[in-house]
Write a protein that holds these residues in place. Structure first.
Motif, PDB file in Angstrom:
ATOM      1  N   VAL A 156      -6.690   1.343   0.111  1.00  0.00           N
ATOM      2  CA  VAL A 156      -7.120   2.117  -1.058  1.00  0.00           C
ATOM      3  C   VAL A 156      -7.567   1.178  -2.180  1.00  0.00           C
ATOM      4  N   LEU A 157      -6.771   0.154  -2.436  1.00  0.00           N
ATOM      5  CA  LEU A 157      -7.090  -0.750  -3.541  1.00  0.00           C
ATOM      6  C   LEU A 157      -8.291  -1.640  -3.227  1.00  0.00           C
ATOM      7  N   THR A 158      -8.492  -1.996  -1.973  1.00  0.00           N
ATOM      8  CA  THR A 158      -9.695  -2.747  -1.600  1.00  0.00           C
ATOM      9  C   THR A 158     -10.935  -1.893  -1.823  1.00  0.00           C
ATOM     10  N   THR A 159     -10.850  -0.628  -1.485  1.00  0.00           N
ATOM     11  CA  THR A 159     -11.963   0.287  -1.741  1.00  0.00           C
ATOM     12  C   THR A 159     -12.236   0.380  -3.233  1.00  0.00           C
ATOM     13  N   ALA A 173      -0.632  -8.877   1.584  1.00  0.00           N
ATOM     14  CA  ALA A 173       0.278  -9.991   1.886  1.00  0.00           C
ATOM     15  C   ALA A 173       1.672  -9.473   2.255  1.00  0.00           C
ATOM     16  N   LEU A 174       2.159  -8.494   1.515  1.00  0.00           N
ATOM     17  CA  LEU A 174       3.489  -7.972   1.803  1.00  0.00           C
ATOM     18  C   LEU A 174       3.513  -7.162   3.095  1.00  0.00           C
ATOM     19  N   ALA A 175       2.453  -6.447   3.398  1.00  0.00           N
ATOM     20  CA  ALA A 175       2.395  -5.715   4.666  1.00  0.00           C
ATOM     21  C   ALA A 175       2.486  -6.690   5.839  1.00  0.00           C
ATOM     22  N   VAL A 176       1.730  -7.781   5.763  1.00  0.00           N
ATOM     23  CA  VAL A 176       1.747  -8.781   6.834  1.00  0.00           C
ATOM     24  C   VAL A 176       3.111  -9.464   6.907  1.00  0.00           C
ATOM     25  N   ALA A 191      -4.370  -5.141  -4.316  1.00  0.00           N
ATOM     26  CA  ALA A 191      -4.811  -5.174  -2.919  1.00  0.00           C
ATOM     27  C   ALA A 191      -4.313  -6.429  -2.206  1.00  0.00           C
ATOM     28  N   VAL A 192      -4.435  -7.567  -2.863  1.00  0.00           N
ATOM     29  CA  VAL A 192      -3.990  -8.830  -2.247  1.00  0.00           C
ATOM     30  C   VAL A 192      -2.478  -8.824  -2.069  1.00  0.00           C
ATOM     31  N   PHE A 228       2.258  -0.420   2.235  1.00  0.00           N
ATOM     32  CA  PHE A 228       1.475  -1.554   1.745  1.00  0.00           C
ATOM     33  C   PHE A 228       0.137  -1.664   2.474  1.00  0.00           C
ATOM     34  N   GLY A 229       0.116  -1.353   3.756  1.00  0.00           N
ATOM     35  CA  GLY A 229      -1.154  -1.354   4.485  1.00  0.00           C
ATOM     36  C   GLY A 229      -2.110  -0.311   3.921  1.00  0.00           C
ATOM     37  N   TYR A 230      -1.582   0.871   3.676  1.00  0.00           N
ATOM     38  CA  TYR A 230      -2.387   1.948   3.085  1.00  0.00           C
ATOM     39  C   TYR A 230      -2.852   1.553   1.690  1.00  0.00           C
ATOM     40  N   ALA A 231      -1.939   1.012   0.887  1.00  0.00           N
ATOM     41  CA  ALA A 231      -2.280   0.603  -0.478  1.00  0.00           C
ATOM     42  C   ALA A 231      -3.358  -0.474  -0.467  1.00  0.00           C
TER      43      ALA A 231
END
Length: 119
Positions: free
Chosen positions: A71-74, A98-101, A93-94, A65-68
């Motif tokens: 990538v999605l923010t980019t 959120a899920l990574a955190v 991205a959001v 999720f951090g990687y995603a």
């Protein structure tokens, strides 16, 4: 455990939707800068979604999720530079961030030692 199940479901949906997006938008071109990052995103999230060991799945989902989110923010910002809104990328991205955190906080909370309890 509910958060892990939510994470697994979201990872499967995000992985599958990203993979389908590649086909729907003819993104299997060598000049697509997002092709390899998208495929890595799909593979890592899918791996985290199906891993049987909860601790390994949680760790994989946090990383995925951090990687995603990156990538999605980019992707969102590449749309913004063209004056467009990449809404699917923004939602992804959001959600991924959120899920990574949430998973990282939950995981570290389960792993932390309560100093008052050990006295």
């Amino acid at each position: 455990m509910r958060l892990l199940m939510l994470g697994r479901a979201a990872a499967a949906v995000l992985s599958l939707s990203t993979f389908v997006f590649l086909f729907l938008h003819d993104s299997w071109r060598g000049d697509n800068l997002f092709l390899v990052p998208d495929l890595i995103l799909c593979a890592v999230l899918l791996a985290g979604a199906v891993m049987p060991n909860p601790a390994a799945a949680t760790g994989t989902l946090i990383i995925g999720f951090g990687y995603a989110a990156g990538v999605l923010t980019t992707s969102v910002l590449s749309y913004a530079v063209r004056g467009e809104l990449g809404l699917p990328s923004l939602v992804g991205a959001v959600t991924a961030a959120a899920l990574a955190v949430a998973l990282a906080r939950d995981y570290s909370g389960r792993r932390s030692v309560n100093p008052a309890a050990s006295s």
